[in-house]
Motif scaffolding. Structure first.
Motif, PDB file in Angstrom:
ATOM      1  N   ASN A 160      35.577  -7.225  41.784  1.00  0.00           N
ATOM      2  CA  ASN A 160      34.893  -6.132  41.111  1.00  0.00           C
ATOM      3  C   ASN A 160      34.120  -6.663  39.914  1.00  0.00           C
ATOM      4  OD1 ASN A 160      36.868  -6.414  39.028  1.00  0.00           O
ATOM      5  ND2 ASN A 160      38.230  -5.036  40.138  1.00  0.00           N
ATOM      6  N   ALA A 161      33.235  -5.835  39.415  1.00  0.00           N
ATOM      7  CA  ALA A 161      32.430  -6.187  38.240  1.00  0.00           C
ATOM      8  C   ALA A 161      33.016  -5.473  37.035  1.00  0.00           C
ATOM      9  CB  ALA A 161      30.970  -5.786  38.460  1.00  0.00           C
ATOM     10  N   ARG A 162      33.641  -6.218  36.153  1.00  0.00           N
ATOM     11  CA  ARG A 162      34.240  -5.645  34.955  1.00  0.00           C
ATOM     12  C   ARG A 162      33.279  -5.853  33.794  1.00  0.00           C
ATOM     13  NH1 ARG A 162      40.651  -7.318  35.606  1.00  0.00           N
ATOM     14  NH2 ARG A 162      40.932  -6.268  37.605  1.00  0.00           N
ATOM     15  N   MET A 163      32.857  -4.762  33.182  1.00  0.00           N
ATOM     16  CA  MET A 163      31.800  -4.803  32.182  1.00  0.00           C
ATOM     17  C   MET A 163      32.199  -3.990  30.964  1.00  0.00           C
ATOM     18  SD  MET A 163      28.835  -4.043  35.014  1.00  0.00           S
ATOM     19  CE  MET A 163      27.433  -4.339  33.935  1.00  0.00           C
ATOM     20  N   ARG A 164      31.760  -4.433  29.816  1.00  0.00           N
ATOM     21  CA  ARG A 164      32.053  -3.726  28.571  1.00  0.00           C
ATOM     22  C   ARG A 164      31.002  -2.649  28.315  1.00  0.00           C
ATOM     23  NH1 ARG A 164      36.056  -6.332  25.800  1.00  0.00           N
ATOM     24  NH2 ARG A 164      36.475  -8.469  26.476  1.00  0.00           N
ATOM     25  N   LEU A 165      31.444  -1.589  27.650  1.00  0.00           N
ATOM     26  CA  LEU A 165      30.530  -0.540  27.217  1.00  0.00           C
ATOM     27  C   LEU A 165      30.304  -0.678  25.715  1.00  0.00           C
ATOM     28  CD1 LEU A 165      31.816   2.577  29.192  1.00  0.00           C
ATOM     29  CD2 LEU A 165      29.976   1.002  29.788  1.00  0.00           C
ATOM     30  N   HIS A 166      29.111  -0.324  25.281  1.00  0.00           N
ATOM     31  CA  HIS A 166      28.730  -0.452  23.882  1.00  0.00           C
ATOM     32  C   HIS A 166      28.202   0.889  23.367  1.00  0.00           C
ATOM     33  CE1 HIS A 166      28.962  -4.878  24.345  1.00  0.00           C
ATOM     34  NE2 HIS A 166      28.472  -4.633  25.537  1.00  0.00           N
ATOM     35  N   ASP A 167      27.960   0.938  22.062  1.00  0.00           N
ATOM     36  CA  ASP A 167      27.420   2.113  21.386  1.00  0.00           C
ATOM     37  C   ASP A 167      28.496   3.201  21.256  1.00  0.00           C
ATOM     38  OD1 ASP A 167      24.642   1.066  21.236  1.00  0.00           O
ATOM     39  OD2 ASP A 167      24.790   1.209  23.408  1.00  0.00           O
ATOM     40  N   ASP A 168      28.074   4.362  20.829  1.00  0.00           N
ATOM     41  CA  ASP A 168      28.995   5.465  20.590  1.00  0.00           C
ATOM     42  C   ASP A 168      28.384   6.751  21.133  1.00  0.00           C
ATOM     43  OD1 ASP A 168      29.730   7.840  18.427  1.00  0.00           O
ATOM     44  OD2 ASP A 168      31.437   6.598  18.961  1.00  0.00           O
ATOM     45  N   GLY A 180      35.248   5.033  24.584  1.00  0.00           N
ATOM     46  CA  GLY A 180      36.033   4.911  23.367  1.00  0.00           C
ATOM     47  C   GLY A 180      36.254   6.243  22.682  1.00  0.00           C
ATOM     48  N   GLY A 181      37.186   6.254  21.738  1.00  0.00           N
ATOM     49  CA  GLY A 181      37.572   7.488  21.071  1.00  0.00           C
ATOM     50  C   GLY A 181      36.654   7.881  19.930  1.00  0.00           C
ATOM     51  N   MET A 182      37.028   8.924  19.221  1.00  0.00           N
ATOM     52  CA  MET A 182      36.224   9.476  18.144  1.00  0.00           C
ATOM     53  C   MET A 182      35.996   8.437  17.047  1.00  0.00           C
ATOM     54  SD  MET A 182      36.987  12.848  15.783  1.00  0.00           S
ATOM     55  CE  MET A 182      36.888  14.013  17.146  1.00  0.00           C
ATOM     56  N   GLY A 183      34.738   8.134  16.770  1.00  0.00           N
ATOM     57  CA  GLY A 183      34.384   7.212  15.708  1.00  0.00           C
ATOM     58  C   GLY A 183      34.598   5.756  16.028  1.00  0.00           C
ATOM     59  N   VAL A 184      35.010   5.432  17.247  1.00  0.00           N
ATOM     60  CA  VAL A 184      35.281   4.040  17.594  1.00  0.00           C
ATOM     61  C   VAL A 184      34.210   3.488  18.519  1.00  0.00           C
ATOM     62  CG1 VAL A 184      36.918   2.450  18.671  1.00  0.00           C
ATOM     63  CG2 VAL A 184      37.744   4.349  17.289  1.00  0.00           C
ATOM     64  N   GLY A 185      33.908   4.198  19.579  1.00  0.00           N
ATOM     65  CA  GLY A 185      32.876   3.753  20.508  1.00  0.00           C
ATOM     66  C   GLY A 185      33.368   2.649  21.425  1.00  0.00           C
ATOM     67  N   GLY A 186      32.417   2.053  22.139  1.00  0.00           N
ATOM     68  CA  GLY A 186      32.770   0.987  23.074  1.00  0.00           C
ATOM     69  C   GLY A 186      33.538   1.516  24.264  1.00  0.00           C
ATOM     70  N   GLY A 187      34.123   0.600  25.005  1.00  0.00           N
ATOM     71  CA  GLY A 187      34.875   0.986  26.183  1.00  0.00           C
ATOM     72  C   GLY A 187      34.694  -0.023  27.294  1.00  0.00           C
TER      73      GLY A 187
END
Length: 644
Positions: free
Chosen positions: A80-88, A246-253
């Motif tokens: 699988n392709a595991r990728m990070r999420l950015h921004d909020d 990501g959660g409130m005020g944290v972002g990413g994922g």
């Protein structure tokens, strides 16, 4: 795509649908709006799936390029392709992921959108494209790029040479261009090696697409040009993908294209691919503080049903459901003060007095349960239906709005800190509450193949997907692979939004998260304040058990800093990187390399001296006459042992 503003509803959607039909494009779709009764309300729209002109069916089948699907006999455990999420979600209006296209690779920040199919980026010859995060795609610079030649299966450009695509959205934004095929890579953490894929090369964009910072769209919806459908058709991944915001005020994922094991306790609901062209769930009831709203289950099954869309920011309920939900919520928090929203253009429902600590919100706001037809419950925390007030400290606003359309539309706010698995092969969607910012570690990322590897059919596995990066302040012929980097420092100018001193503990945590290192590795070295600007020097040290960074870690940190990929929450304002330094590991002296042995030896010697001196003093004191006693010279006070 997020932040799509809407104007009018059904009439404009119909107009755009007719435009696309008149183009005769069997690949592509227009977009349909779901809007609250306030025409200025922040948006949300979904692409309108259009069947090929020859089709008379109301249902839309998932169909890959050759009409095949993975069978039960196919080999399990595909990569699988595991990728990070950015921004909020709220600060930026969307989440992005990094995608590399071409040989050598060109990097793009693309909005993750389950409501779109085509993946597209600005092209070098774009006549009208905005200024985005990364440079435009250069087809002539990629040795593996191939245009999709004109055929009966697509619309063609004016010269009749290349296939084209066009996307029009109800808020009057649009994207159009040509279709091409190239090597697409999914990053260093991906088990999936680069694959050839069809994508759009923009030659024109308008509206929000023109003004947004992100480069383009990564389409994860159902459709022949969807990234998912293309990869599944190649039989390189299973027909499933997962998103975790990501959660409130944290972002990413994190995002995973392909199957992952379902965590224990994941709640599933059926998702009917024939119910609508979107990813829908079978919502039956909504409970507030354990009590069901007095609604008929049919209210959530109108038109397109209940739809999940990762590109939608907020949630929208049919009017009847919204009013019932709002009344039940206000009844539970009647002791909080109602305040005006942060934007006077919107009649937001906001409450003050809840405090700034997000972790304590569940003690004030009630739990909300989404109950599915199968009886299972998906529980929402307050961060899943609230957003922070940007002008009143300790105040929060309702992130669920009234929808003039009868469809129930659930956007990204409802799935913050929730792993959502879109199991398309088994027609179900799962939900599991977790810390999405730490999901990458929980998934136990393996040492994946370098994204520079081409598919086996190319017979060429030496092309670099990422260009070599020269560490700053080192000789131009020195690369991270030839030295041992022991320290990375950088100076940043931070323009925060108020006159208060920034919370450095929180800022340190965000920097560690963005650079993907431990908090203990990030150190504040110096801080000077001038007005609303602060000059801050940071140092990034290797992990506690290491004397230097690994090559991969060093390059990752350097790239993220040099290319300004580090995204800080809006409350910290903007930042500017002033200076970046990389220092090689210093050769330690003999005593530094054997510090523990030296310390232990010194301690033994000190104890021996103290005991000997004490015994001598005792013996000497006993043999002296009382009147002739004279104190011994000043005794060195006992020192507190300090950690080495």
């Amino acid at each position: 795509m997020a932040r799509r503003t809407l104007s009018q509803l059904s009439c404009k959607v119909l107009i755009f649908g007719l435009i696309v039909i008149s183009l005769g494009d069997p690949f592509l779709s227009a977009s349909e709006a779901f809007q609250s009764s306030d025409s200025r309300r922040r948006p949300m729209i979904l692409p309108l799936y259009l069947s090929p002109p020859a089709s008379s069916s109301h249902h839309h089948h998932r169909r890959p390029f050759d009409g095949r699907r993975l069978q039960k006999s196919d080999p399990p455990h595909l990569p699988n392709a595991r990728m990070r999420l950015h921004d909020d979600l709220l600060a930026n209006g969307y989440y992005t992921t990094r995608l590399y296209i071409g040989t050598p690779p060109q990097e793009f920040a693309l909005i993750v959108d389950t409501g779109s199919t085509v993946t597209y980026v600005p092209c070098s010859d774009c006549k009208q494209c905005g200024k985005h995060q990364d440079p435009r795609f250069q087809p002539n610079s990629s040795s593996t790029y191939q245009p999709i030649k004109c055929s009966i299966n697509c619309n063609c450009d004016n010269e009749g040479v290349q296939c084209t695509y066009e996307r029009r959205y109800a808020e009057m934004s649009s994207s159009s261009g040509v279709l091409g095929e190239d090597i697409v890579s999914f990053g260093n953490e991906s088990e999936l090696v680069p694959q050839r894929a069809v994508f759009g090369c923009e030659t024109l964009e308008t509206g929000d697409l023109y003004s947004q910072r992100a480069d383009g769209i990564m389409g994860l919806g159902r459709g022949r040009l969807s990234v998912m459908d293309q990869l599944v058709d190649k039989r390189v991944i299973d027909d499933s993908f997962s998103l975790c915001y990501g959660g409130m005020g944290v972002g990413g994922g994190a995002m995973v294209l392909g199957a992952i094991p379902s965590p224990p306790g994941m709640v599933f609901t059926h998702s009917d691919p024939f119910r609508s062209p979107y990813y829908n769930i079978e919502l039956k009831e909504i409970h507030v503080a354990g009590k069901p709203l007095k609604l008929s289950p049919k209210v959530f099954d109108q038109r397109h049903g209940t739809v999940l869309d990762s590109g939608t920011t907020y949630a929208y309920l049919p009017e009847e459901a919204f009013l019932a939900f709002k009344d039940a919520l206000i009844k539970k928090i009647h002791f909080l003060k109602r305040v005006h929203g942060p934007d006077p253009n919107y009649n937001d429902i906001c409450f003050s007095g809840a405090g700034r600590d997000v972790t304590q919100l569940s003690k004030i706001f009630p739990e909300v349960d989404m109950v599915f037809n199968n009886g299972q419950k998906w529980s929402l925390s307050p961060e899943n239906y609230l957003f922070r007030h940007t002008k009143v400290s300790g105040a929060y606003c309702l992130g669920i709005f009234k929808n003039a359309d009868s469809t129930t539309l659930l956007g990204g706010i409802l799935v913050r800190n929730t792993l959502v698995t879109y199991d398309r092969e088994n027609d179900k969607i799962g939900f599991w509450k977790t810390n999405c910012s730490e999901l990458g570690k929980r998934l136990n990322y393996v040492s994946a193949p370098s994204p520079s590897r081409l598919p086996s059919d190319s017979q060429n596995r030496s092309t670099e997907i990422l260009p070599p990066v020269v560490p700053v302040d080192l000789s131009q012929n020195v690369f991270p692979g030839r030295i041992q980097i022991g320290l990375i420092t950088f100076d940043m100018i931070l323009g925060f939004n108020n006159s208060m001193k920034p919370n450095f503990t929180e800022l340190t945590e965000f920097i560690a998260h963005e650079l993907e290192v431990k908090v203990s590795q990030v150190h504040l070295m110096n801080f000077t304040n001038e007005g609303n600007n602060s000059l801050i020097r940071w140092a990034i040290f290797p992990a506690e058990s290491a004397d230097y960074f690994s090559n991969t870690t060093a390059m990752s940190i350097i790239l993220r800093l040099r290319e300004h990929r580090m995204q800080l929450p809006e409350k910290f304002g903007g930042y500017q990187l002033v200076e970046l330094k990389v220092e090689p590991q210093m050769k330690r002296l003999w005593w530094e390399q054997h510090i523990w042995a030296v310390s232990a030896g010194a301690m033994v010697a000190l104890i021996f001296v103290v005991l000997t001196l004490g015994m001598w003093l005792l013996w000497n004191n006993r043999r002296q006459e009382i009147g002739a006693y004279e104190p011994v010279g000043a005794v060195v006070p006992e020192q507190e042992l300090q950690p080495l």
